[in-house]
Design a protein around this motif. Structure first.
Motif, PDB file in Angstrom:
ATOM      1  N   ALA A   1     -19.536  52.031  62.284  1.00  0.00           N
ATOM      2  CA  ALA A   1     -20.561  52.591  63.166  1.00  0.00           C
ATOM      3  C   ALA A   1     -20.045  53.786  63.955  1.00  0.00           C
ATOM      4  CB  ALA A   1     -21.073  51.515  64.128  1.00  0.00           C
ATOM      5  N   GLY A   2     -18.757  53.826  64.252  1.00  0.00           N
ATOM      6  CA  GLY A   2     -18.208  54.917  65.045  1.00  0.00           C
ATOM      7  C   GLY A   2     -18.072  56.222  64.287  1.00  0.00           C
ATOM      8  N   SER A   3     -18.273  56.187  62.972  1.00  0.00           N
ATOM      9  CA  SER A   3     -18.073  57.400  62.162  1.00  0.00           C
ATOM     10  C   SER A   3     -19.374  58.022  61.689  1.00  0.00           C
ATOM     11  CB  SER A   3     -17.221  57.057  60.931  1.00  0.00           C
ATOM     12  OG  SER A   3     -17.949  56.209  60.036  1.00  0.00           O
ATOM     13  N   VAL A   4     -20.517  57.533  62.171  1.00  0.00           N
ATOM     14  CA  VAL A   4     -21.804  57.949  61.610  1.00  0.00           C
ATOM     15  C   VAL A   4     -22.344  59.173  62.356  1.00  0.00           C
ATOM     16  CG1 VAL A   4     -24.194  57.258  61.198  1.00  0.00           C
ATOM     17  CG2 VAL A   4     -22.339  55.615  60.865  1.00  0.00           C
ATOM     18  N   PRO A   5     -22.552  60.300  61.678  1.00  0.00           N
ATOM     19  CA  PRO A   5     -23.129  61.472  62.330  1.00  0.00           C
ATOM     20  C   PRO A   5     -24.652  61.404  62.333  1.00  0.00           C
ATOM     21  CG  PRO A   5     -22.593  62.025  60.077  1.00  0.00           C
ATOM     22  CD  PRO A   5     -22.168  60.587  60.280  1.00  0.00           C
TER      23      PRO A   5
ATOM     24  N   VAL B   1     -34.599  55.224  56.669  1.00  0.00           N
ATOM     25  CA  VAL B   1     -34.441  55.186  58.120  1.00  0.00           C
ATOM     26  C   VAL B   1     -33.655  56.430  58.529  1.00  0.00           C
ATOM     27  CG1 VAL B   1     -33.688  53.863  60.116  1.00  0.00           C
ATOM     28  CG2 VAL B   1     -34.411  52.672  58.031  1.00  0.00           C
ATOM     29  N   MET B   2     -34.339  57.267  59.353  1.00  0.00           N
ATOM     30  CA  MET B   2     -33.776  58.539  59.784  1.00  0.00           C
ATOM     31  C   MET B   2     -33.132  58.391  61.168  1.00  0.00           C
ATOM     32  SD  MET B   2     -35.257  60.363  57.277  1.00  0.00           S
ATOM     33  CE  MET B   2     -35.186  62.060  57.856  1.00  0.00           C
ATOM     34  N   LYS B   3     -32.505  59.488  61.609  1.00  0.00           N
ATOM     35  CA  LYS B   3     -31.971  59.583  62.974  1.00  0.00           C
ATOM     36  C   LYS B   3     -30.970  58.467  63.241  1.00  0.00           C
ATOM     37  CE  LYS B   3     -36.362  61.461  64.736  1.00  0.00           C
ATOM     38  NZ  LYS B   3     -35.936  62.801  65.156  1.00  0.00           N
ATOM     39  N   LEU B   4     -29.928  58.407  62.458  1.00  0.00           N
ATOM     40  CA  LEU B   4     -28.936  57.354  62.665  1.00  0.00           C
ATOM     41  C   LEU B   4     -28.007  57.746  63.820  1.00  0.00           C
ATOM     42  CD1 LEU B   4     -28.138  56.138  59.042  1.00  0.00           C
ATOM     43  CD2 LEU B   4     -29.838  55.326  60.655  1.00  0.00           C
ATOM     44  N   GLY B   5     -26.785  58.191  63.543  1.00  0.00           N
ATOM     45  CA  GLY B   5     -25.897  58.555  64.640  1.00  0.00           C
ATOM     46  C   GLY B   5     -25.719  57.413  65.621  1.00  0.00           C
ATOM     47  N   ARG B   6     -26.115  57.643  66.876  1.00  0.00           N
ATOM     48  CA  ARG B   6     -25.921  56.627  67.921  1.00  0.00           C
ATOM     49  C   ARG B   6     -26.798  55.395  67.726  1.00  0.00           C
ATOM     50  NH1 ARG B   6     -27.243  59.389  73.222  1.00  0.00           N
ATOM     51  NH2 ARG B   6     -28.623  60.611  71.890  1.00  0.00           N
ATOM     52  N   THR B   7     -27.815  55.483  66.868  1.00  0.00           N
ATOM     53  CA  THR B   7     -28.705  54.335  66.653  1.00  0.00           C
ATOM     54  C   THR B   7     -28.206  53.420  65.534  1.00  0.00           C
ATOM     55  OG1 THR B   7     -30.125  55.370  64.958  1.00  0.00           O
ATOM     56  CG2 THR B   7     -30.614  55.866  67.262  1.00  0.00           C
ATOM     57  N   PHE B   8     -27.047  53.753  64.926  1.00  0.00           N
ATOM     58  CA  PHE B   8     -26.647  53.058  63.701  1.00  0.00           C
ATOM     59  C   PHE B   8     -26.526  51.544  63.902  1.00  0.00           C
ATOM     60  CE2 PHE B   8     -23.481  51.407  60.720  1.00  0.00           C
ATOM     61  CZ  PHE B   8     -24.047  51.812  59.514  1.00  0.00           C
ATOM     62  N   GLY B   9     -25.899  51.130  64.996  1.00  0.00           N
ATOM     63  CA  GLY B   9     -25.749  49.696  65.224  1.00  0.00           C
ATOM     64  C   GLY B   9     -27.085  48.993  65.309  1.00  0.00           C
ATOM     65  N   ASN B  10     -28.044  49.608  65.958  1.00  0.00           N
ATOM     66  CA  ASN B  10     -29.387  49.060  66.070  1.00  0.00           C
ATOM     67  C   ASN B  10     -30.046  48.945  64.698  1.00  0.00           C
ATOM     68  OD1 ASN B  10     -31.832  48.428  67.830  1.00  0.00           O
ATOM     69  ND2 ASN B  10     -32.620  50.183  66.689  1.00  0.00           N
ATOM     70  N   VAL B  11     -29.881  49.986  63.869  1.00  0.00           N
ATOM     71  CA  VAL B  11     -30.496  49.992  62.531  1.00  0.00           C
ATOM     72  C   VAL B  11     -29.866  48.924  61.651  1.00  0.00           C
ATOM     73  CG1 VAL B  11     -30.786  51.364  60.429  1.00  0.00           C
ATOM     74  CG2 VAL B  11     -31.156  52.422  62.676  1.00  0.00           C
ATOM     75  N   ARG B  12     -28.540  48.822  61.688  1.00  0.00           N
ATOM     76  CA  ARG B  12     -27.886  47.811  60.853  1.00  0.00           C
ATOM     77  C   ARG B  12     -28.314  46.411  61.283  1.00  0.00           C
ATOM     78  NH1 ARG B  12     -21.668  48.375  59.614  1.00  0.00           N
ATOM     79  NH2 ARG B  12     -21.467  48.236  61.882  1.00  0.00           N
ATOM     80  N   GLY B  13     -28.440  46.171  62.584  1.00  0.00           N
ATOM     81  CA  GLY B  13     -28.897  44.864  63.053  1.00  0.00           C
ATOM     82  C   GLY B  13     -30.311  44.560  62.595  1.00  0.00           C
ATOM     83  N   ALA B  14     -31.196  45.574  62.609  1.00  0.00           N
ATOM     84  CA  ALA B  14     -32.579  45.373  62.176  1.00  0.00           C
ATOM     85  C   ALA B  14     -32.641  45.060  60.690  1.00  0.00           C
ATOM     86  CB  ALA B  14     -33.411  46.604  62.505  1.00  0.00           C
ATOM     87  N   LEU B  15     -31.817  45.738  59.900  1.00  0.00           N
ATOM     88  CA  LEU B  15     -31.793  45.466  58.452  1.00  0.00           C
ATOM     89  C   LEU B  15     -31.303  44.047  58.182  1.00  0.00           C
ATOM     90  CD1 LEU B  15     -30.411  48.908  57.279  1.00  0.00           C
ATOM     91  CD2 LEU B  15     -32.479  47.846  56.374  1.00  0.00           C
ATOM     92  N   ALA B  16     -30.306  43.613  58.950  1.00  0.00           N
ATOM     93  CA  ALA B  16     -29.824  42.232  58.797  1.00  0.00           C
ATOM     94  C   ALA B  16     -30.914  41.240  59.191  1.00  0.00           C
ATOM     95  CB  ALA B  16     -28.570  42.026  59.646  1.00  0.00           C
ATOM     96  N   ASP B  17     -31.619  41.533  60.276  1.00  0.00           N
ATOM     97  CA  ASP B  17     -32.701  40.643  60.724  1.00  0.00           C
ATOM     98  C   ASP B  17     -33.802  40.538  59.670  1.00  0.00           C
ATOM     99  OD1 ASP B  17     -31.277  40.462  63.065  1.00  0.00           O
ATOM    100  OD2 ASP B  17     -32.581  41.841  64.196  1.00  0.00           O
ATOM    101  N   ALA B  18     -34.049  41.655  58.962  1.00  0.00           N
ATOM    102  CA  ALA B  18     -35.096  41.671  57.937  1.00  0.00           C
ATOM    103  C   ALA B  18     -34.614  41.109  56.610  1.00  0.00           C
ATOM    104  CB  ALA B  18     -35.598  43.099  57.744  1.00  0.00           C
TER     105      ALA B  18
END
Length: 509
Positions: free
Chosen positions: A227-231, A183-200
């Motif tokens: 999440a606040g430290s992810v570039p 999963v690319m393009k994290l940064g500001r999307t990190f919370g969304n990505v972590r939630g999706a991984l948990a959902d899956a």
């Protein structure tokens, strides 16, 4: 339709961050380019240019393509997409002007040019009009997997590459349907990505890599990341279950085949490092040396650094030999050449003790400060010469003075090391006075400071005019012989000592 008179557009992949992961072809094209183009945000710093910097010739025209916006907020009438489209159109026009003039243009790209990269926008706008070549690069996915030491897929497992910008539900669905994912393009999307991984149901198997292969690389379990430290330059990797069933990496066992290799890093940066020394530094387990000299060696978390003060050479040598006796591979790091007023002698002196006689010791040469200063100004050491240290910490000043007189009487050019320190500011003037007992006042003198470094300074003067205040501990002083000449070439003094010693030569000043 392309013209024979136009330049060629190159999209050049530089890899994920480490300049050494740049391909040979990419490095050659960067070095030979007429124009180097790279994207950056409004702060002007470009990661792509930083990766390419070791390969830049310094003569290419640079085109910085600076994005007008960094968020989706803009007053452009077409909105964010309109602003970006206008920017790409203007950037393509700038590059087209160079191509029309017959100049080859290299557009730098992190990772691979055609994989989530900005280069593709130039490619779509220009490749139909000009000769174009794309040079692939190592992707961030490959760099991140290598950083983790983690295979991603095995046998018939499927790898899916996903942008973190997808809606959470869509991202979770795709993650649930695949064996392995990046999963690319994290940064500001990190919370969304972590939630999706948990959902899956796959959060606990996902690893996180930040700035793969770059300085500041960080890895870990994604669930533990703040999440606040992810570039932006970070990636989530979910390995397939078969591929992930590999034993954890363990530290390599000590083989018992320890040794000490004493190396010289040259007078300045990496350009002065020999391939032989670079290879030795890459292989060792431990680095031992004076702190500022160790700082010249890029950090490697696999290696242990043992920094110490510059005045404890015997203790440093014994420490290195003890490590090697325990089976470690140890590099003792010197600046310049280790055999010229540096650590080779100290190591060999301690290694002569009976308890160390079975510990292998190698000495690898480096470019000395005398060679660097001499080359920077011409060839003042081109004939017979002597190297003398003014430091009286290990020998009395009377011995230093006698050796200066002997070298001057023998009409040798002299390279003077360690000319001055806070504790002995008087010695440069005293050495000048000793040499003037034998040498003429118009004897050429070269002062070379930090040659090859950012503070490089070369001064050509004479023995009679030598000002001790121009000399510090980082300065090497070269005093010419009676035959040393100074010739102005293009407004720059060139100093050399001829190899012939005919009727015009003398043996005293």
């Amino acid at each position: 339709m392309t013209s024979e008179n136009t330049g060629t557009l190159y999209g050049v992949g530089l890899g994920p961050g480490d300049p050494e992961l740049t391909t040979i072809k990419a490095a050659r094209l960067v070095r030979d380019a007429d124009v180097i183009a790279y994207h950056s945000a409004r702060h002007g710093r470009s990661i792509a240019r930083r990766i390419a910097e070791p390969h830049l010739s310094g003569t290419a025209i640079e085109e910085a393509l600076v994005y007008p916006v960094t968020t989706e907020t803009t007053d452009h009438p077409g909105g964010y997409q309109g602003a970006i489209d206008a920017f790409y159109t203007e950037a393509a026009a700038r590059l087209a002007a160079h191509l029309d003039a017959g100049r080859d243009v290299v557009v730098l790209a992190e990772g691979d040019p055609l994989f989530y990269g900005s280069y593709m926008h130039m490619h779509k706008r220009l490749s139909g009009r000009y000769r174009t070549e794309v040079v692939p690069g190592v992707t961030s996915i490959s760099g991140a997997a290598a950083a983790l030491g983690q295979p991603l897929v095995e046998r018939d497992e499927v790898l899916t590459v996903l942008p973190g910008t997808l809606p959470r539900a869509e991202l979770a669905r795709r993650l649930a349907d695949t064996d392995s994912a990046a999963v690319m393009k994290l940064g500001r999307t990190f919370g969304n990505v972590r939630g999706a991984l948990a959902d899956a149901g796959k959060l606990d198997r996902t690893r996180y890599v930040e700035r793969a292969t770059m300085e500041g690389q960080r890895t870990g379990d994604l669930a533990d990341v703040d999440a606040g430290s992810v570039p932006y330059f970070s990636i989530a990797l979910l390995a397939g279950e078969v591929a992930a069933s590999v034993p954890a990496r363990e530290a390599a066992p000590v083989t018992g085949a320890g040794e000490v290799v004493v190396v010289g890093t040259g007078p300045a940066g990496r350009d002065w490092l020999t391939p032989q020394v670079a290879a030795a530094l890459a292989e060792v387990d431990d680095l031992v040396g004076y702190g500022p000299y160790l700082d010249r060696v890029p950090p490697n978390p696999r290696q242990v650094r043992h920094a110490s003060d510059n005045r404890v050479e015997a203790e440093r040598a014994a420490h290195a030999l003890d490590l090697a006796a325990s089976g470690r591979r140890v590099a003792v790091v010197s600046a310049g050449d280790p055999g010229v007023f540096a650590m080779a002698t100290a190591v060999l002196e301690v290694a002569a003790q009976e308890k160390y006689l079975d510990v292998p010791v190698r000495v690898l040469p480096g470019l000395s400060a005398a060679q660097a200063v001499s080359a920077a100004v011409g060839a003042p050491l081109g004939h017979d010469h002597a190297m003398i240290s003014l430091s009286d910490r290990l020998k009395p000043w009377d011995v230093v003075a006698d050796r200066l007189r002997a070298a001057a009487s023998g009409d040798l050019a002299i390279a003077i090391y360690n000319p001055r320190s806070k504790a002995r500011p008087w010695q440069v003037g005293a050495a000048r006075d000793v040499l003037l007992e034998v040498r003429s006042t118009d004897t050429p003198v070269v002062l070379g400071r930090d040659v090859g470094g950012a503070g490089q300074r070369i001064v050509v003067t004479t023995l009679g005019e030598l000002d001790p205040e121009l000399v510090d501990m980082r300065t090497l002083v070269i005093v010419g012989s009676s035959t040393t000449q100074v010739v102005e070439r293009g407004g720059t003094p060139v100093v050399f000592t001829p190899r012939h010693y005919g009727p015009g030569g003398t043996t005293t000043g």
